[in-house]
Design a protein around this motif. Structure first.
Motif, mmCIF file in Angstrom:
data_model
loop_
_atom_site.group_PDB
_atom_site.id
_atom_site.type_symbol
_atom_site.label_atom_id
_atom_site.label_comp_id
_atom_site.label_asym_id
_atom_site.label_seq_id
_atom_site.Cartn_x
_atom_site.Cartn_y
_atom_site.Cartn_z
ATOM 1 N N LEU A 115 0.298 -1.383 -0.432
ATOM 2 C CA LEU A 115 0.047 0.423 0.224
ATOM 3 C C LEU A 115 0.488 1.346 -0.574
ATOM 4 O O LEU A 115 1.871 1.610 1.011
ATOM 5 C CB LEU A 115 -0.828 0.306 0.921
ATOM 6 C CG LEU A 115 -1.584 1.347 1.153
ATOM 7 C CD1 LEU A 115 -3.092 1.067 0.737
ATOM 8 C CD2 LEU A 115 -2.472 0.988 2.565
ATOM 9 N N THR A 116 0.537 2.548 -1.051
ATOM 10 C CA THR A 116 1.082 3.017 -1.176
ATOM 11 C C THR A 116 0.411 5.078 -0.478
ATOM 12 O O THR A 116 -0.540 4.633 -0.239
ATOM 13 C CB THR A 116 1.255 3.465 -2.397
ATOM 14 O OG1 THR A 116 0.420 4.061 -2.951
ATOM 15 C CG2 THR A 116 3.027 2.512 -3.222
ATOM 16 N N LYS A 117 1.446 5.872 0.341
ATOM 17 C CA LYS A 117 0.737 6.515 0.947
ATOM 18 C C LYS A 117 -0.545 6.970 -0.484
ATOM 19 O O LYS A 117 -1.568 7.911 0.490
ATOM 20 C CB LYS A 117 1.392 7.779 0.919
ATOM 21 C CG LYS A 117 1.547 8.727 2.502
ATOM 22 C CD LYS A 117 2.935 8.697 3.310
ATOM 23 C CE LYS A 117 1.901 9.597 4.432
ATOM 24 N NZ LYS A 117 2.934 10.026 5.191
ATOM 25 N N GLU A 118 0.267 7.436 -1.108
ATOM 26 C CA GLU A 118 -0.756 7.914 -2.484
ATOM 27 C C GLU A 118 -2.411 6.905 -2.327
ATOM 28 O O GLU A 118 -3.078 7.789 -2.814
ATOM 29 C CB GLU A 118 -0.605 8.124 -3.400
ATOM 30 C CG GLU A 118 -1.218 8.677 -4.773
ATOM 31 C CD GLU A 118 -0.228 8.836 -6.281
ATOM 32 O OE1 GLU A 118 -0.683 9.479 -7.530
ATOM 33 O OE2 GLU A 118 0.908 8.033 -6.444
ATOM 34 N N GLN A 119 -1.995 5.769 -2.422
ATOM 35 C CA GLN A 119 -3.068 5.031 -2.205
ATOM 36 C C GLN A 119 -4.117 5.470 -1.090
ATOM 37 O O GLN A 119 -5.202 5.269 -0.994
ATOM 38 C CB GLN A 119 -2.310 3.537 -2.718
ATOM 39 C CG GLN A 119 -2.485 2.769 -3.784
ATOM 40 C CD GLN A 119 -1.317 1.634 -3.593
ATOM 41 O OE1 GLN A 119 -1.295 1.616 -3.406
ATOM 42 N NE2 GLN A 119 -2.943 1.095 -4.973
ATOM 43 N N TYR A 120 -4.174 5.790 0.220
ATOM 44 C CA TYR A 120 -3.992 5.688 0.961
ATOM 45 C C TYR A 120 -5.054 6.990 1.589
ATOM 46 O O TYR A 120 -5.958 7.384 1.473
ATOM 47 C CB TYR A 120 -3.132 5.427 1.812
ATOM 48 C CG TYR A 120 -3.608 5.428 3.669
ATOM 49 C CD1 TYR A 120 -4.589 4.783 4.567
ATOM 50 C CD2 TYR A 120 -3.253 6.965 4.495
ATOM 51 C CE1 TYR A 120 -5.459 5.481 5.435
ATOM 52 C CE2 TYR A 120 -3.776 7.310 5.702
ATOM 53 C CZ TYR A 120 -4.712 6.022 6.357
ATOM 54 O OH TYR A 120 -5.282 6.732 7.947
ATOM 55 N N LYS A 121 -4.250 7.708 0.670
ATOM 56 C CA LYS A 121 -4.565 9.335 0.588
ATOM 57 C C LYS A 121 -5.988 9.152 -0.394
ATOM 58 O O LYS A 121 -6.551 10.052 0.423
ATOM 59 C CB LYS A 121 -3.619 10.351 0.365
ATOM 60 C CG LYS A 121 -2.291 10.283 1.764
ATOM 61 C CD LYS A 121 -2.875 11.300 2.563
ATOM 62 C CE LYS A 121 -1.849 11.334 3.977
ATOM 63 N NZ LYS A 121 -2.372 11.527 5.306
ATOM 64 N N ASN A 122 -5.556 8.855 -0.577
ATOM 65 C CA ASN A 122 -6.495 8.792 -2.220
ATOM 66 C C ASN A 122 -8.523 7.921 -2.431
ATOM 67 O O ASN A 122 -8.971 7.901 -2.750
ATOM 68 C CB ASN A 122 -6.198 8.797 -3.628
ATOM 69 C CG ASN A 122 -5.209 9.506 -3.879
ATOM 70 O OD1 ASN A 122 -5.398 10.807 -3.742
ATOM 71 N ND2 ASN A 122 -4.402 9.558 -5.184
ATOM 72 N N ASN A 123 -7.612 7.035 -1.231
ATOM 73 C CA ASN A 123 -9.010 6.011 -1.403
ATOM 74 C C ASN A 123 -8.834 4.983 -2.236
ATOM 75 O O ASN A 123 -10.052 4.909 -2.097
ATOM 76 C CB ASN A 123 -10.198 6.425 -0.604
ATOM 77 C CG ASN A 123 -10.912 5.609 0.547
ATOM 78 O OD1 ASN A 123 -10.342 4.525 0.962
ATOM 79 N ND2 ASN A 123 -12.765 5.388 0.664
ATOM 80 N N SER A 124 -8.417 4.868 -2.867
ATOM 81 C CA SER A 124 -8.178 4.223 -3.835
ATOM 82 C C SER A 124 -7.838 2.557 -4.229
ATOM 83 O O SER A 124 -7.615 2.160 -4.861
ATOM 84 C CB SER A 124 -6.631 4.594 -5.288
ATOM 85 O OG SER A 124 -6.186 5.280 -4.890
ATOM 86 N N TYR A 125 -6.901 2.415 -2.705
ATOM 87 C CA TYR A 125 -6.885 1.259 -2.879
ATOM 88 C C TYR A 125 -8.174 -0.122 -2.064
ATOM 89 O O TYR A 125 -9.476 0.809 -2.184
ATOM 90 C CB TYR A 125 -6.187 0.572 -1.840
ATOM 91 C CG TYR A 125 -5.459 -0.672 -1.444
ATOM 92 C CD1 TYR A 125 -4.367 -1.467 -2.368
ATOM 93 C CD2 TYR A 125 -5.949 -1.586 -0.631
ATOM 94 C CE1 TYR A 125 -4.056 -2.910 -2.329
ATOM 95 C CE2 TYR A 125 -5.570 -3.218 -0.810
ATOM 96 C CZ TYR A 125 -4.975 -3.051 -1.168
ATOM 97 O OH TYR A 125 -4.401 -4.533 -1.058
ATOM 98 N N ASP A 126 -8.074 -1.415 -3.220
ATOM 99 C CA ASP A 126 -9.373 -2.106 -2.337
ATOM 100 C C ASP A 126 -8.908 -3.384 -1.564
ATOM 101 O O ASP A 126 -8.512 -4.304 -1.969
ATOM 102 C CB ASP A 126 -9.736 -3.141 -3.993
ATOM 103 C CG ASP A 126 -10.766 -4.135 -4.241
ATOM 104 O OD1 ASP A 126 -11.250 -3.880 -2.763
ATOM 105 O OD2 ASP A 126 -10.417 -4.882 -4.619
ATOM 106 N N TYR A 127 -9.265 -2.477 -0.821
ATOM 107 C CA TYR A 127 -9.096 -3.306 0.796
ATOM 108 C C TYR A 127 -10.248 -4.644 0.834
ATOM 109 O O TYR A 127 -9.702 -5.705 1.614
ATOM 110 C CB TYR A 127 -9.802 -2.057 1.693
ATOM 111 C CG TYR A 127 -9.003 -0.809 2.076
ATOM 112 C CD1 TYR A 127 -7.626 -1.466 2.445
ATOM 113 C CD2 TYR A 127 -8.942 0.434 1.741
ATOM 114 C CE1 TYR A 127 -6.565 -0.183 3.198
ATOM 115 C CE2 TYR A 127 -8.452 1.223 2.267
ATOM 116 C CZ TYR A 127 -7.119 1.327 2.297
ATOM 117 O OH TYR A 127 -5.915 2.011 2.717
#
Length: 309
Positions: A115-127
């Motif tokens: 998980l990158t910080k950008e993915q976390y901030k943009n809420n773009s990761y598929d948890y």
């Protein structure tokens, strides 16, 4: 022989490193060695030269210390030291690199992702794709620092704490079960596999149960329980630990940690190239179960490094 026991590390790991070093220094003194206890600093090479160091017993921990940094300094200066070399230490101290190795060699490990910080901030990761619950880990941290259990979407803000240590970070499926560990060190008769033991978090005894999802950490009072697993399962865990030891290029010693799922499947969590070695740490306690004196194990680790001089 003049042995310099060098300790130090990140703010989180400096204290445990010093405790390890003090017990190691006392053990070596009882064996008749001339021992110097030295804190890592910018002038560490000068300090080692001042006391005519023959070999370093390496106790430094954490990023910028035991992650290959100090090992590289000693290799350049031609000063022998215990434990893994620069290349292996840098791999072992990066949980993401270790996961890639585990997958390459088909070693069973929990499902994982980056998980990158950008993915976390943009809420773009598929948890949801990874699945809850999962564990967020700082790849370069040890000692149960930089780790959070994410049970549901409501816990996602906890990931911010992990990014305070590293970026990107490791996400790992949570394995419900029991924590086991297997220590390995080079002794007089070659590679010694210590007994498989169950790690117990004595401050939170319920954490090791199957009743609720929780993390087992070892930042306070902890102990071990002799494995009650079948001889076949104990052997499987020891063989997996030995394989991890070999593929990472570890030397002299390591500790490999496992979660045993409810269906008795062992999952490798990580390898520690500079495991806790104070008398009450997991690996020395395991050695005690095998009838190995603490002072003898410490000397064996030292002499294994001496052989490579």
């Amino acid at each position: 022989m003049i042995v310099s026991v060098v300790y130090g590390g990140t703010p989180e790991e400096r204290g445990p490193s010093e405790k390890n070093a003090k017990d190691i220094a006392e053990a070596l003194k009882t064996k008749g060695y001339s021992v110097h206890l030295i804190q890592f600093g910018k002038d560490i090479i000068l300090k080692l030269r001042e006391v005519s160091t023959d070999i370093v017993f390496l106790c430094v921990q954490g990023r910028g210390y035991g992650d290959g940094t100090f090992q590289a300094m000693l290799e350049v200066e031609g000063i022998p030291f215990t434990g893994s070399g620069m290349r292996a230490a840098s791999i072992i101290n990066d949980k993401i690199l270790c996961k890639l190795l585990f997958d390459r060699y088909n070693i069973n490990t929990p499902k994982w992702d980056i998980l990158t910080k950008e993915q976390y901030k943009n809420n773009s990761y598929d948890y949801e794709g990874l699945g809850y619950p999962f564990v967020a880990k700082a790849p370069t941290q040890g000692g149960s620092f930089g780790i959070e259990l994410i049970k549901s979407p409501e816990d996602l803000p906890l990931i911010e704490k992990v990014f305070a240590f590293d970026s990107p970070i490791l996400l790992e499926s949570y394995i419900k079960g029991h924590f086991y560990t297997a220590g390995i060190y080079e002794g007089k008769n070659g590679c010694t596999s210590l007994p498989v033991v169950e790690g117990l978090d004595l401050d939170h005894p319920d954490a090791a149960s199957l009743k609720e999802d929780s993390l087992i950490t070892f930042t306070g009072a902890y102990g071990i329980k002799e494995s009650s697993l079948s001889p076949e399962l104990n052997s499987q865990i020891q063989q997996m630990a030995l394989q991890v030891y070999k593929i990472t290029g570890a030397m002299d010693l390591c500790r490999v940690d496992f979660m045993l799922s409810q269906d008795n499947t062992p999952h490798v969590l990580e390898i520690n190239a500079v495991p806790g070695l104070k008398k009450c740490s997991l690996m020395p306690l395991s050695a005690e179960l095998a009838g190995i004196r603490y002072e003898d194990m410490i000397e064996d680790i030292l002499l294994s490094a001496v052989k490579r001089r």
